[in-house]
Design a protein around this motif. Structure first.
Motif, PDB file in Angstrom:
ATOM      1  N   HIS A 160       0.858  -1.183   0.000  1.00  0.00           N
ATOM      2  CA  HIS A 160       0.000   0.000   0.000  1.00  0.00           C
ATOM      3  C   HIS A 160       0.896   1.237   0.000  1.00  0.00           C
ATOM      4  N   ASP A 161       0.661   2.148  -0.945  1.00  0.00           N
ATOM      5  CA  ASP A 161       1.456   3.376  -1.060  1.00  0.00           C
ATOM      6  C   ASP A 161       0.619   4.584  -0.678  1.00  0.00           C
ATOM      7  N   ASP A 162       1.158   5.404   0.213  1.00  0.00           N
ATOM      8  CA  ASP A 162       0.557   6.694   0.545  1.00  0.00           C
ATOM      9  C   ASP A 162       1.509   7.752  -0.010  1.00  0.00           C
ATOM     10  N   LEU A 163       1.215   8.262  -1.192  1.00  0.00           N
ATOM     11  CA  LEU A 163       2.139   9.163  -1.889  1.00  0.00           C
ATOM     12  C   LEU A 163       2.335  10.479  -1.153  1.00  0.00           C
ATOM     13  N   GLU A 164       1.378  10.874  -0.337  1.00  0.00           N
ATOM     14  CA  GLU A 164       1.490  12.128   0.406  1.00  0.00           C
ATOM     15  C   GLU A 164       1.827  11.894   1.875  1.00  0.00           C
ATOM     16  N   GLY A 165       1.897  10.661   2.317  1.00  0.00           N
ATOM     17  CA  GLY A 165       2.258  10.359   3.703  1.00  0.00           C
ATOM     18  C   GLY A 165       1.265  10.894   4.713  1.00  0.00           C
ATOM     19  N   ILE A 166      -0.008  10.929   4.351  1.00  0.00           N
ATOM     20  CA  ILE A 166      -1.021  11.498   5.239  1.00  0.00           C
ATOM     21  C   ILE A 166      -1.548  10.452   6.218  1.00  0.00           C
ATOM     22  N   GLN A 167      -2.046   9.331   5.686  1.00  0.00           N
ATOM     23  CA  GLN A 167      -2.582   8.282   6.548  1.00  0.00           C
ATOM     24  C   GLN A 167      -1.493   7.364   7.089  1.00  0.00           C
ATOM     25  N   CYS A 168      -0.474   7.139   6.291  1.00  0.00           N
ATOM     26  CA  CYS A 168       0.622   6.242   6.680  1.00  0.00           C
ATOM     27  C   CYS A 168       1.933   7.010   6.669  1.00  0.00           C
ATOM     28  N   ASN A 169       2.626   7.029   7.798  1.00  0.00           N
ATOM     29  CA  ASN A 169       3.936   7.653   7.915  1.00  0.00           C
ATOM     30  C   ASN A 169       4.645   7.050   9.127  1.00  0.00           C
ATOM     31  N   ILE A 170       5.912   7.409   9.304  1.00  0.00           N
ATOM     32  CA  ILE A 170       6.709   6.819  10.379  1.00  0.00           C
ATOM     33  C   ILE A 170       6.100   7.089  11.754  1.00  0.00           C
ATOM     34  N   ASP A 171       5.684   8.331  12.000  1.00  0.00           N
ATOM     35  CA  ASP A 171       5.109   8.664  13.307  1.00  0.00           C
ATOM     36  C   ASP A 171       3.852   7.848  13.586  1.00  0.00           C
ATOM     37  N   ARG A 172       3.033   7.660  12.547  1.00  0.00           N
ATOM     38  CA  ARG A 172       1.803   6.894  12.719  1.00  0.00           C
ATOM     39  C   ARG A 172       2.117   5.425  13.023  1.00  0.00           C
ATOM     40  N   VAL A 173       3.128   4.879  12.355  1.00  0.00           N
ATOM     41  CA  VAL A 173       3.501   3.482  12.600  1.00  0.00           C
ATOM     42  C   VAL A 173       3.982   3.298  14.041  1.00  0.00           C
ATOM     43  N   LEU A 174       4.761   4.246  14.538  1.00  0.00           N
ATOM     44  CA  LEU A 174       5.236   4.161  15.918  1.00  0.00           C
ATOM     45  C   LEU A 174       4.070   4.273  16.909  1.00  0.00           C
ATOM     46  N   GLU A 175       3.061   5.081  16.563  1.00  0.00           N
ATOM     47  CA  GLU A 175       1.851   5.155  17.386  1.00  0.00           C
ATOM     48  C   GLU A 175       1.146   3.805  17.406  1.00  0.00           C
TER      49      GLU A 175
END
Length: 376
Positions: A191-206
């Motif tokens: 799954h690719d989030d091209l803008e990093g809105i729903q999926c990003n490093i901070d969200r994964v750590l959360e």
């Protein structure tokens, strides 16, 4: 002695350690061992600043299969999330093993690759691959391997991410694999989030802190890799173990050498080690990715492989141009002066055949970009 009693005798020490009542069936007794709560998972306390909560869910069902020498083997079956749409992920790697039909040779498989997968074998090598005696390349898109006593008459197909992008009819591939009793040995769902809105490093750590990677009572192993100091070359969070069930969450754009990119990728790699990978994963990729961990159930953005390929090509071209200007810009300036600003002469002096290695995965897309450009 019956097969059931033989399996029970082999596993008796393990079952005795669980204190299972005598009237519980063998398969149920084994399944009861799967939910193992260690201290860290039981005493896990939600951070006060986290609002996310995830229920402990079973992401795979388990059956008991008779293995070699009649020893019982636990077989895991991924559970898709039927509430998600199948298009929220795409297949980004595929490994297949099958036994060639009776009377058919490797040429038959080459023809099937062309007609079913739309992939063509380009070269037969004089080397093997992973225990197989022979190997053929599918361009830079994958390989076919066959031969060897230990391989028991099987052949193997390995298709990388670029090769998967060439396959337009996954339903046809699914039907073909089922018809020929082939086994999926590896599959990557992305799954690719091209803008990093729903999926990003901070969200994964959360997600990790909130129990989003807790399946059946156990927290998956988490490992960090990449540039966590400057945060310009890309960071990665690994969940699970490679060779079994691995989720990679990483900054794809930065990995492609764009420090400002927000493109983020969530990629599930599954292998068939004690796991049955069903053929409908090809046509329900999003549902199987969403069902892999509790925190992925929210995925909703439809994927477009063409769009991600375009994005990767643009980033790679921009990076290549910047590197060329930095490394050779002054030399080109001198050559232009020496040749009276004749760019054609300078280009002929510097030009080389082929394309940079980093652009090889996007070679077909580069050709399509060239064909779309209007002629003067």
């Amino acid at each position: 002695m019956s097969k059931h009693n033989l399996i029970k005798d082999k596993l008796k020490p393990a079952l005795d350690s669980v204190h299972v009542p005598q009237d519980v069936p063998l398969a149920s007794a084994l399944l009861s061992r799967l939910v193992i709560r260690d201290k860290s998972s039981e005493e896990h306390v939600q951070p006060s600043n986290m609002s996310l909560t995830f229920s402990i869910e079973q992401t795979e069902r388990v059956t008991l299969a008779a293995g070699r020498n009649n020893i019982g083997t636990l077989l895991f079956h991924p559970i898709p999330n039927d509430e998600s749409h199948h298009t929220v992920a795409h297949v980004d790697w595929l490994g297949i093993t099958l036994r060639l039909p009776e009377g058919k040779g490797i040429d038959w498989l080459f023809q099937e690759l062309k007609s079913v997968f739309d992939l063509a074998v380009t070269r037969v090598r004089h080397t093997g691959w992973n225990g197989y005696l022979h190997r053929a390349d599918i361009g830079k898109l994958g390989l076919v391997a066959w031969g060897g006593k230990a391989q028991r008459g099987t052949a193997h197909i390995e298709i990388n991410g670029t090769g998967c992008a060439h396959i337009s009819d996954w339903r046809q591939v699914q039907s073909w694999g089922t018809q020929h009793f082939a086994r999926i040995t590896r599959i990557d769902l992305t799954h690719d989030d091209l803008e990093g809105i729903q999926c990003n490093i901070d969200r994964v750590l959360e997600w990790q802190s909130s129990g989003g990677f807790n399946c059946g009572g156990r927290n998956a192993k988490v490992k960090l890799a990449g540039d966590w100091h400057d945060c310009t070359e890309g960071r990665t969070v690994y969940i699970g173990t490679r060779g079994n069930k691995m989720l990679r969450c990483y900054e794809k754009g930065k990995q492609l050498d764009d420090p400002a990119s927000r493109w983020f990728r969530v990629e599930l790699e599954l292998r068939n080690k004690n796991r049955l990978l069903p053929w409908d994963m090809l046509t329900r990729a999003g549902q199987y990715l969403s069902g892999a961990y509790p925190c992925l159930a929210f995925l909703s953005a439809e994927q477009c492989k063409l769009r991600t390929t375009q994005k990767a090509t643009d980033i790679s071209l921009e990076s290549m141009t910047g590197n060329a200007a930095r490394l050779s810009g002054k030399a080109i300036n001198v050559l232009m002066h020496l040749h009276c600003e004749d760019a054609n002469v300078v280009v002929d002096l510097l030009r080389r055949d082929r394309i940079p290695k980093r652009l090889e995965p996007y070679e077909e897309h580069l050709k399509a970009m060239h064909d779309r450009k209007p002629t003067s």
